[in-house]
Design a protein around this motif. Structure first.
Motif, mmCIF file in Angstrom:
data_model
loop_
_atom_site.group_PDB
_atom_site.id
_atom_site.type_symbol
_atom_site.label_atom_id
_atom_site.label_comp_id
_atom_site.label_asym_id
_atom_site.label_seq_id
_atom_site.Cartn_x
_atom_site.Cartn_y
_atom_site.Cartn_z
ATOM 1 N N ARG A 1 -10.587 -4.723 3.795
ATOM 2 C CA ARG A 1 -10.137 -3.645 4.538
ATOM 3 C C ARG A 1 -10.723 -3.379 6.100
ATOM 4 N NH1 ARG A 1 -8.164 -4.021 0.149
ATOM 5 N NH2 ARG A 1 -8.105 -2.692 -1.424
ATOM 6 N N SER B 1 -9.415 7.198 2.208
ATOM 7 C CA SER B 1 -10.180 6.309 1.592
ATOM 8 C C SER B 1 -11.309 6.914 1.012
ATOM 9 C CB SER B 1 -10.697 5.197 2.625
ATOM 10 O OG SER B 1 -11.375 4.296 2.111
ATOM 11 N N ASP C 1 -6.096 2.772 1.477
ATOM 12 C CA ASP C 1 -6.325 2.292 0.476
ATOM 13 C C ASP C 1 -5.392 2.473 -0.632
ATOM 14 O OD1 ASP C 1 -8.878 0.901 0.726
ATOM 15 O OD2 ASP C 1 -9.726 2.820 1.126
#
Length: 382
Positions: free
Chosen positions: A349, A219, A380
């Motif tokens: 998320r 991420s 991600d």
């Protein structure tokens, strides 16, 4: 043909996972002390069997088990801040979908000590199903398509040597064997002059240049990434088709204020030669051009770009909005503005491990042509 797993097999998998989970949780802590959200997010990861639930338009809902292993080859360092080597990881997963798709595949990304070498690869077996609307931009309407069932064995591997800092160069090898193809509801004219409609074996070797200046592989919030590879498929390597392939993946990340940030990605996939039907570049995926069913459009060449804005809400949640544009064609320079397809969406998320900055994400995306889909994944999109 789709694979029908007996109920006894599924019960066996559940039994094995259940016992593994029980053994891992035998510590002198209360359930809440160990499994509340913040405790989970701060837990150190090593070798962990975990259940997996995923969703996408291509697979519907699918679940299974994955074994994740995280490690670092820079031994002897007490402080994480003193490590000169990024973390390595590997996993193997077995997933089965509501559309009777079976996927068994391992993945590995390994940095040797001081990052002198970078090894990355994946492979496995798929008993899969996908939809086919045709090749090019003139395809069947969205709700009219052919079904393709097939089995695939594949391997993709890289061996890269550090050139300078985080710049690596080396060789890549790709192998894919597609067999037992069954076409349902397909007119012979739908495939045109496509090759590989009864099966294919492709085997190719090439070169890769990789620059990875992101702050985190799962991420990232700052830095950039560039990966360029060229692969040549030859009968001398055992391939039944001869062609060449070029891929480029560029990503850039910008902070906005202290916590928000923007991410950009551009992906180019070009092929030239006798490319088998199921190896053609395809528009749509859980990571870029979300909203389109993978393969809604396919042709010899494909490119796509996307932008994503992410904003944290507290310690565990991050909201996101994104948009993308892409197109396929026989030649990139011949693609017209009318060939472009667009998607947009929003998502959430949830932090599942703070040390690795690893999130689980739920996205909903739609296209300007009326396609849409939910995506449930770890890490991600880019």
């Amino acid at each position: 043909m789709p694979l029908h797993l007996p109920k006894s097999f599924l019960l066996f998998v559940c039994f094995i996972f259940g016992n593994s989970y029980f053994l891992l949780s035998q510590e002198k802590k209360t359930f809440w002390q160990k499994y509340n959200p913040e405790a989970l997010a701060n837990r150190r990861l090593s070798f962990v069997p975990v259940p997996v639930i995923q969703s996408s338009p291509e697979t519907g809902l699918r679940g299974g088990i994955t074994l994740d292993y995280f490690f670092n080859t820079d031994e002897g360092k007490e402080s994480p801040d003193s490590l000169k080597t990024r973390d390595s990881f590997a996993w193997i997963q077995a997933l089965y979908s509501t559309r009777r798709q079976l996927v068994i595949e391992p993945f590995w990304q390994i940095f040797t000590k001081d990052e002198q070498w970078f090894l990355r690869g994946r492979g496995g077996y798929l008993d899969f199903y996908e939809r086919f609307w045709g090749i090019g931009n003139e395809t069947l309407p969205r709700k009219e398509y052919a079904d393709i069932f097939y089995a695939r064995y594949y391997f993709q591997g890289r061996v890269l040597k550090k050139v300078h800092n985080r710049f690596f160069a080396g060789l890549n090898y790709n192998y894919s064997h597609i067999k037992d193809i069954e076409l349902v509801g397909a007119s012979p004219t739908l495939f045109g002059e496509a090759v590989g409609t009864v099966g294919s074996i492709v085997s190719g070797i090439g070169t890769t240049l990789s620059f990875d200046y992101r702050d985190n592989p799962f991420s990232p919030v700052k830095g950039w990434f560039l990966d360029i590879s060229t692969t040549y498929y030859s009968r001398k390597l055992g391939s039944s088709f001869r062609y060449k392939e070029f891929q480029l993946d560029f990503r850039k990340y910008f902070r906005i204020g202290k916590k928000d940030f923007l991410g950009f990605q551009t992906l180019v996939h070009k092929t030239d030669g006798d490319v088998p039907l199921l190896e053609l570049p395809r528009l749509g995926s859980p990571n870029i051009m979300r909203g389109y069913f993978t393969g809604r459009y396919r042709d010899e060449q494909y490119f796509a770009s996307q932008i994503e804005y992410r904003k944290p809400f507290g310690k565990l949640l991050v909201g996101a909005v994104f948009a993308s544009a892409g197109a396929v064609g026989t030649e990139l320079h011949k693609i017209k503005a009318s060939d472009l397809r667009y998607t947009y969406g929003t998502g959430l998320r949830v932090l599942v491990n703070k040390a690795k900055t690893l999130y689980a994400r739920l996205d909903f995306a739609v296209s300007t042509e009326g396609d849409s889909g939910f995506y449930l994944r770890f890490a991600d999109a880019f």
